[in-house]
Design a protein around this motif. Structure first.
Motif, PDB file in Angstrom:
ATOM      1  N   VAL A  80       0.842  -1.194   0.000  1.00 29.26           N
ATOM      2  CA  VAL A  80       0.000   0.000   0.000  1.00 29.26           C
ATOM      3  C   VAL A  80       0.880   1.248   0.000  1.00 29.26           C
ATOM      4  N   ASP A  81       0.297   2.363  -0.416  1.00 31.37           N
ATOM      5  CA  ASP A  81       1.051   3.611  -0.395  1.00 31.37           C
ATOM      6  C   ASP A  81       1.044   4.211   1.014  1.00 31.37           C
ATOM      7  N   GLY A  82       1.821   5.254   1.200  1.00 30.10           N
ATOM      8  CA  GLY A  82       1.954   5.882   2.513  1.00 30.10           C
ATOM      9  C   GLY A  82       0.643   6.355   3.119  1.00 30.10           C
ATOM     10  N   PRO A  83      -0.169   7.101   2.366  1.00 31.39           N
ATOM     11  CA  PRO A  83      -1.438   7.555   2.930  1.00 31.39           C
ATOM     12  C   PRO A  83      -2.363   6.404   3.342  1.00 31.39           C
ATOM     13  N   THR A  84      -2.369   5.332   2.556  1.00 28.65           N
ATOM     14  CA  THR A  84      -3.211   4.181   2.899  1.00 28.65           C
ATOM     15  C   THR A  84      -2.708   3.505   4.161  1.00 28.65           C
ATOM     16  N   LEU A  85      -1.391   3.357   4.285  1.00 32.39           N
ATOM     17  CA  LEU A  85      -0.830   2.763   5.502  1.00 32.39           C
ATOM     18  C   LEU A  85      -1.159   3.620   6.712  1.00 32.39           C
ATOM     19  N   ALA A  86      -1.032   4.914   6.581  1.00 34.90           N
ATOM     20  CA  ALA A  86      -1.365   5.817   7.685  1.00 34.90           C
ATOM     21  C   ALA A  86      -2.829   5.654   8.078  1.00 34.90           C
ATOM     22  N   GLN A  87      -3.692   5.501   7.098  1.00 32.59           N
ATOM     23  CA  GLN A  87      -5.115   5.315   7.365  1.00 32.59           C
ATOM     24  C   GLN A  87      -5.377   3.986   8.067  1.00 32.59           C
ATOM     25  N   LEU A  88      -4.671   2.941   7.666  1.00 31.59           N
ATOM     26  CA  LEU A  88      -4.830   1.631   8.319  1.00 31.59           C
ATOM     27  C   LEU A  88      -4.402   1.693   9.792  1.00 31.59           C
ATOM     28  N   LEU A  89      -3.374   2.459  10.067  1.00 27.83           N
ATOM     29  CA  LEU A  89      -2.871   2.570  11.442  1.00 27.83           C
ATOM     30  C   LEU A  89      -3.721   3.524  12.286  1.00 27.83           C
ATOM     31  N   ARG A  90      -4.401   4.455  11.632  1.00 30.23           N
ATOM     32  CA  ARG A  90      -5.331   5.415  12.217  1.00 30.23           C
ATOM     33  C   ARG A  90      -4.726   6.377  13.227  1.00 30.23           C
ATOM     34  N   GLU A  91      -4.247   5.876  14.338  1.00 29.43           N
ATOM     35  CA  GLU A  91      -3.817   6.717  15.458  1.00 29.43           C
ATOM     36  C   GLU A  91      -2.383   7.216  15.278  1.00 29.43           C
ATOM     37  N   PRO A  92      -2.146   8.498  15.597  1.00 25.88           N
ATOM     38  CA  PRO A  92      -0.784   9.028  15.492  1.00 25.88           C
ATOM     39  C   PRO A  92       0.246   8.216  16.296  1.00 25.88           C
ATOM     40  N   ALA A  93      -0.130   7.702  17.435  1.00 20.95           N
ATOM     41  CA  ALA A  93       0.812   6.906  18.232  1.00 20.95           C
ATOM     42  C   ALA A  93       1.227   5.641  17.481  1.00 20.95           C
ATOM     43  N   LYS A  94       0.284   5.002  16.825  1.00 17.85           N
ATOM     44  CA  LYS A  94       0.599   3.808  16.031  1.00 17.85           C
ATOM     45  C   LYS A  94       1.417   4.188  14.800  1.00 17.85           C
ATOM     46  N   ALA A 110       6.558   4.074  12.163  1.00 14.11           N
ATOM     47  CA  ALA A 110       7.668   4.820  11.560  1.00 14.11           C
ATOM     48  C   ALA A 110       8.994   4.420  12.204  1.00 14.11           C
ATOM     49  N   GLU A 111       9.010   4.286  13.510  1.00 16.46           N
ATOM     50  CA  GLU A 111      10.231   3.860  14.201  1.00 16.46           C
ATOM     51  C   GLU A 111      10.623   2.443  13.781  1.00 16.46           C
ATOM     52  N   LEU A 112       9.642   1.576  13.660  1.00 22.49           N
ATOM     53  CA  LEU A 112       9.907   0.204  13.238  1.00 22.49           C
ATOM     54  C   LEU A 112      10.463   0.187  11.809  1.00 22.49           C
ATOM     55  N   LEU A 113       9.884   0.978  10.940  1.00 24.79           N
ATOM     56  CA  LEU A 113      10.370   1.047   9.559  1.00 24.79           C
ATOM     57  C   LEU A 113      11.786   1.606   9.490  1.00 24.79           C
ATOM     58  N   ALA A 114      12.091   2.604  10.299  1.00 22.74           N
ATOM     59  CA  ALA A 114      13.451   3.156  10.312  1.00 22.74           C
ATOM     60  C   ALA A 114      14.447   2.101  10.780  1.00 22.74           C
ATOM     61  N   THR A 115      14.049   1.308  11.752  1.00 24.82           N
ATOM     62  CA  THR A 115      14.919   0.223  12.223  1.00 24.82           C
ATOM     63  C   THR A 115      15.087  -0.833  11.141  1.00 24.82           C
ATOM     64  N   GLU A 116      14.002  -1.166  10.471  1.00 28.59           N
ATOM     65  CA  GLU A 116      14.079  -2.116   9.356  1.00 28.59           C
ATOM     66  C   GLU A 116      15.006  -1.575   8.267  1.00 28.59           C
ATOM     67  N   ARG A 145       8.806   5.365   3.697  1.00 30.46           N
ATOM     68  CA  ARG A 145       7.531   5.099   4.359  1.00 30.46           C
ATOM     69  C   ARG A 145       7.547   5.618   5.803  1.00 30.46           C
ATOM     70  N   ALA A 146       8.681   5.485   6.486  1.00 29.00           N
ATOM     71  CA  ALA A 146       8.812   6.002   7.858  1.00 29.00           C
ATOM     72  C   ALA A 146       8.622   7.517   7.871  1.00 29.00           C
ATOM     73  N   LEU A 147       9.248   8.194   6.934  1.00 31.33           N
ATOM     74  CA  LEU A 147       9.110   9.648   6.845  1.00 31.33           C
ATOM     75  C   LEU A 147       7.658  10.045   6.619  1.00 31.33           C
ATOM     76  N   GLU A 148       6.997   9.366   5.709  1.00 34.37           N
ATOM     77  CA  GLU A 148       5.594   9.680   5.427  1.00 34.37           C
ATOM     78  C   GLU A 148       4.716   9.482   6.663  1.00 34.37           C
ATOM     79  N   LEU A 149       4.982   8.436   7.423  1.00 38.22           N
ATOM     80  CA  LEU A 149       4.175   8.193   8.624  1.00 38.22           C
ATOM     81  C   LEU A 149       4.413   9.251   9.695  1.00 38.22           C
TER      82      LEU A 149
END
Length: 115
Positions: free
Chosen positions: A32-46, A51-57, A76-80
């Motif tokens: 999925v693209d960045g906006p869709t992933l952000a929508q799936l996660l919904r909450e800013p904390a998630k 984003a932290e997990l992606l940066a580590t990956e 993707r981390a930056l977008e989130l």
């Protein structure tokens, strides 16, 4: 694992974290693209946790000699982080965004997050 240089083990741990902690299967993240992933996660904390997990990956992929996947994860981390900051700004967002921007050129992120 990444800090210890155990790059080969990191992806399986990251996969588990996506499913168990964030409720999104890792396979979906790459499809999925960045906006869709952000929508799936919904909450800013998630979104920030993802984003932290992606940066580590990204660091793990870089350590394994896979710059293509590292770049995708950094983007993707930056977008989130940008999405999370837009919804509920935190003081730490700017530092995280500046750090990730070192690895991602502005033209590479989704147009929604430019500017």
């Amino acid at each position: 694992l990444v800090e210890k240089g155990r790059y080969e083990e990191a992806p399986s741990e990251a996969d588990r974290a996506w499913s168990e902690l964030l409720g999104v299967p890792r396979e979906v993240v790459d499809r999925v693209d960045g906006p869709t992933l952000a929508q799936l996660l919904r909450e800013p904390a998630k979104q920030r946790a993802a984003a932290e997990l992606l940066a580590t990956e990204a660091r793990a992929f870089h350590g394994k000699g896979d710059p293509l996947h590292a770049a995708l994860c950094y983007r993707r981390a930056l977008e989130l982080y940008i999405e999370a900051r837009a919804q509920a700004p935190q003081d730490s967002d700017d530092a995280a965004i500046l750090e990730l921007a070192r690895y991602v050129s502005p033209g590479e992120i989704d147009p929604r997050y430019r500017g």
